[in-house]
Every structure is written in structure tokens, then in C-alpha cells.
Design an enzyme around this catalytic site. Structure first.
Site, PDB file in Angstrom:
ATOM      1  N   GLY A 144       0.788  -1.224   0.000  1.00 32.84           N
ATOM      2  CA  GLY A 144       0.000   0.000   0.000  1.00 32.84           C
ATOM      3  C   GLY A 144       0.817   1.270   0.000  1.00 32.84           C
ATOM      4  N   ARG A 186      -3.724 -14.036  -3.580  1.00 32.48           N
ATOM      5  CA  ARG A 186      -5.160 -13.928  -3.300  1.00 32.48           C
ATOM      6  C   ARG A 186      -5.860 -13.419  -4.545  1.00 32.48           C
ATOM      7  NH1 ARG A 186      -5.418  -8.505  -3.428  1.00 32.48           N
ATOM      8  NH2 ARG A 186      -3.756  -7.293  -2.461  1.00 32.48           N
TER       9      ARG A 186
END
Length: 448
Positions: free
Chosen positions: A164, A291
Site C-alpha cells: 500500500g 489472493r
């Protein structure tokens, strides 16, 4: 076949999993905090369990509460969605110890790819091209200065446990390296509890290209082309498209095969995304996400597959329902991430939705958990929806996106919708002429 799965998430991704499971005849369990008691994923699931107060630490990140919800409801498997516990190796190991299937890769693969240094070493050994950089963690400022000098400035200092955009600092010269090193370590410690950092060559104007891979856990794997996610703000993606405007079929096949072969060789199971910086025709590995990605719908659109359904199948031990030869690119797809944020500062804007209208028509998909009268809680990520369009080519997809965006109504809170109206008028966006720095410069020039 699973009889019942629990979704350890909330919002639009929880709905996405519920829909796929329902089509497969699998019952679903929603978990929720007290703040999400009226959330749409709670309403749509077959069962629901409250797992704690509003704080995600005490609810969606509470492993004991989630395990208890499985035991109470008899859920045999857990789909983690993205975020929260989706890449937590310890959580996956605990599930295994409790006889609960994790719909995703093994704890070992999550652990390997969760550490940036180990991931880079692993990928390099598997033949995946990497960005020039330090061989491992950099222990002190003197070493940072030496490594940066060997690589050549500019360099970027990154947290090994980062994500992030946190724990990342740019050093354009030797005069800046010590400060960048110390600042990155401090940020990394505060954000991740781990102050280890490494150094990479900083590329001046790359695009962010990611390859979607899928493995059966038994040595078989495919790639589903690339997504261009170069339009980013503070290292957060806001606009994603597939295929990439600058990637031709030969390049796609070449880098795709490299990635598919890499994950096949380690018996990777389920969905994964290998992310690259792409500049001057060269790919440089930066990380692998173990994921489902937020932007997975654009891949689904151009290949006509359901990635969540496939995740569930593979977790059950079934083979993938397609082969590499079945995966042929059809048209172009674009996704924009719509956040409840107030421009120009992008400050979170929770509140009650007074009117909500979803756009429709051919090639339009809206993934959202909003509804009229819903109150967006202030405790979680500000993403409230993803608008996805599909067209026969990029020009049609852009036209369709502009039309659909004009139909979308989200009243009661401020959103980033006006940003996309403005971006779709920009010649560079229309031409696909942008890199990872483009949006930041545009925002500075247009929003201050």
C-alpha cells in the site's frame, strides 16, 4: 463438494463470493461486526454470525472469532476475499490445524510471497525477471549507501513486509539515501512491526503490469493475461484495464508462460497475481499477491471465466475447468474503483446513502454492497463500488464506461465519481498513454 463455506470478509467482495457459491449450490455464512449488522452481505448469505465490535482488529481480523463461527455453523471452508486475513500465513496454518479448508494457496506459499526479499529470490530462481537491487535486507545506512552506489541512482528503499505504499522512500542521490533509509525503516516498523528494508533500482516512467495466474496445486497452472494498473494515487490503484494498451499478443504469451511455469513448478493452488514494473519492453518483478485481486473482474470479462468459482473448485480438489488453450482474449475491459471520499483531499466520507442507482446495459457490471438507506460505516476502507465495463475493443469500452458513469447515482455522500468524469476527457487516458506517475502529476496540476 463443500456444503457450506464461510466468507471472512465484508462489502462487495463478500457479495461476490456469495453469488459464486450460490450458483454452485454451496451454502454461505457471512461474518460481521456490530457496525455491519445491516450490511448487504449479511442479508444475502444463508447464515450470519456476529464476530465482534466495529474495530476490524476485534472482528474481521479476529482469528478465534472466525474459527468459532465456523464451528458454530459447520462451515467446511473459508474464503478470505482480499485484505484482512487473505494473506496471513499463520491464519491458514490454524485453519489447517482445525480441519478447515482455506480457499487459497498454502501457508508456505503465502509466507514466501509475503516477504518481499524471499519472494524476489524465489522468483529469480524460477526464471522471473526482477528489478536490480540488494540481495536481501539492508542492515544499516552505510550498507544502504554502498548498495545504492552499486545499483546506480535513483533508488527506492522498501519495507520487506510492506504494501500500500507504506515504508517506501525514494533517494535520487547519495545525499538523500541515509534519510530515505531511516525514514523507510521508521514507517515500516510503525506500519508492519518489522523495520527490515531492501533497496531496488527506481525506474523513471514504468507502467504497472500484473499477470493473473491460476494453479491447481498439483503442478498444473495457466495464465490469464495481464492487467494494466498504472493509474495510481499514493500507490493505490484506481483504474485498471485488460488487456494492457501497450502489450501485444506475443509479449503476453511470453511473460504469461514465464509466470505460469513459475507457479506450476511450486505446485501453487488457486488465484495469484504476479506484479511487474514494465519499461522499455522489459518486465521487472515487484511482488506476488497470493489472493484474489480487487481488479479481477476485468480478467473475468475478457476471458469469460468465474475466478471465484474456480477458486472453490480447486480448494475442493477438483481440476481447473479450463486449459491454457481455452483462454482466448475477447475484447477489452476497464474497472474504476469508486470510493466514498471527498475531493480534492480524498478524505473519507462515510454516511447514509439517500439514493443509489446502478447503471445497466450491455457490457456493464457494478460490484457494490450499497443500497438505498445504507449507512457507510467509518471504520473500514472507503471503497464502495467497482464499475466494470466490457467492449469489443478499448474505444468501445471507454465509451461504455463514460455512458455507464453518467447513469450511476450515489447520493448522500461524496464520492470519487467526479474524478473519473474528468479523467475520461483526458487525451492521454483516451490514448492509453500513461505510467505510474501520471495520475499523481495530474492531480497536483488539477486538484492542487
Amino acid at each position: 463438494m463443500f456444503d457450506k463455506i464461510l466468507i471472512a470478509n465484508r462489502g462487495e467482495i463478500a457479495l461476490r463470493v456469495i453469488r459464486a457459491a450460490r450458483e454452485m449450490g454451496v451454502r454461505t455464512v457471512a461474518v460481521h461486526s456490530t457496525a455491519d449488522a445491516d450490511a448487504m452481505h449479511v442479508r444475502m448469505a444463508d447464515e450470519s454470525v456476529c464476530i465482534g465490535p466495529p474495530s476490524s482488529t476485534d472482528s474481521y481480523l479476529s482469528v478465534p472469532a472466525i474459527i468459532a463461527a465456523c464451528e458454530i455453523t459447520g462451515a467446511q471452508a473459508i474464503h478470505p476475499g482480499y485484505g484482512f486475513l487473505s494473506e496471513n500465513a499463520a491464519f491458514v496454518q490454524i485453519l489447517e490445524d482445525h480441519g478447515i479448508t482455506f480457499i487459497g494457496p498454502t501457508a508456505e506459499h503465502i509466507r514466501i510471497m509475503g516477504d518481499k526479499i524471499t519472494a524476489k529470490e524465489t522468483m529469480r530462481n524460477l526464471g522471473v525477471p526482477c528489478v536490480p537491487g540488494s540481495d536481501g535486507g539492508v542492515p544499516d545506512a552505510a550498507t544502504a549507501r554502498r548498495v545504492a552506489g552499486e545499483i546506480g541512482y535513483p533508488v527506492i528503499v522498501k519495507a520487506t513486509a510492506g504494501g500500500g505504499g507504506r515504508g517506501m522512500k525514494l533517494a535520487k542521490s547519495e545525499a538523500e539515501i541515509e534519510r530515505a533509509f531511516q525514514t523507510a525503516r521508521t514507517e515500516a516498523k510503525a506500519a508492519f512491526g518489522n523495520d527490515e528494508v531492501y533497496i531496488e533500482k527506481y525506474l523513471g516512467a514504468p507502467r504497472h503490469i500484473e499477470i493473473q495466474v491460476f494453479g491447481d496445486g498439483k503442478g498444473g497452472a495457466v495464465h490469464l493475461g495481464e492487467r494494466d494498473c498504472s493509474l495510481q494515487r499514493r500507490h493505490q490503484k484506481v483504474f485498471e484495464e485488460a488487456p494492457g494498451p501497450t502489450i501485444d499478443a506475443e509479449t503476453r504469451a511470453r511473460i504469461g508462460k514465464v509466470c505460469a511455469d513459475a507457479v506450476a513448478s511450486i505446485n501453487y493452488a488457486g488465484a495469484g497475481t504476479i506484479e511487474f514494473l514494465y519499461e522499455n519492453g522489459e518486465f521487472y518483478f515487484i511482488e506476488m499477491n497470493t489472493r484474489l485481486q480487487v481488479e479481477h473482474p476485468v480478467t473475468e470479462a475478457i476471458f469469460g471465466v468465474d475466478l471465484v468459482r474456480e477458486q472453490i473448485r480447486v480448494a475442493e480438489g477438483l481440476p481447473m475447468s479450463f486449459t491454457q488453450d481455452d483462454l482466448v482474449v475477447n475484447g477489452h475491459a476497464i474497472e474504476i474503483r469508486i470510493n466514498a471520499e471527498k475531493l480534492p483531499n480524498f478524505s473519507p466520507c462515510p454516511g447514509k446513502i439517500t439514493q443509489y442507482h446502478v447503471p445497466g446495459g450491455l457490457g456493464v457490471r457494478m460490484d457494490s454492497a450499497l443500497y438505498d438507506g445504507y449507512s457507510i460505516p467509518p471504520y473500514y476502507d472507503s471503497l464502495i463500488g467497482k464499475l466494470i465495463v466490457h467492449g469489443r475493443d478499448r474505444a468501445e469500452a471507454l465509451s461504455r464506461l463514460q455512458r455507464a458513469l453518467g447513469e450511476l447515482i450515489v447520493d448522500g455522500v461524496d464520492t470519487t465519481v467526479p474524478l473519473f468524469h474528468a479523467l475520461l476527457q483526458e487525451p492521454d487516458i483516451i490514448a492509453g498513454n500513461y505510467n505510474i506517475h501520471w495520475l499523481e502529476r495530474w492531480l497536483e496540476e488539477n486538484l492542487g
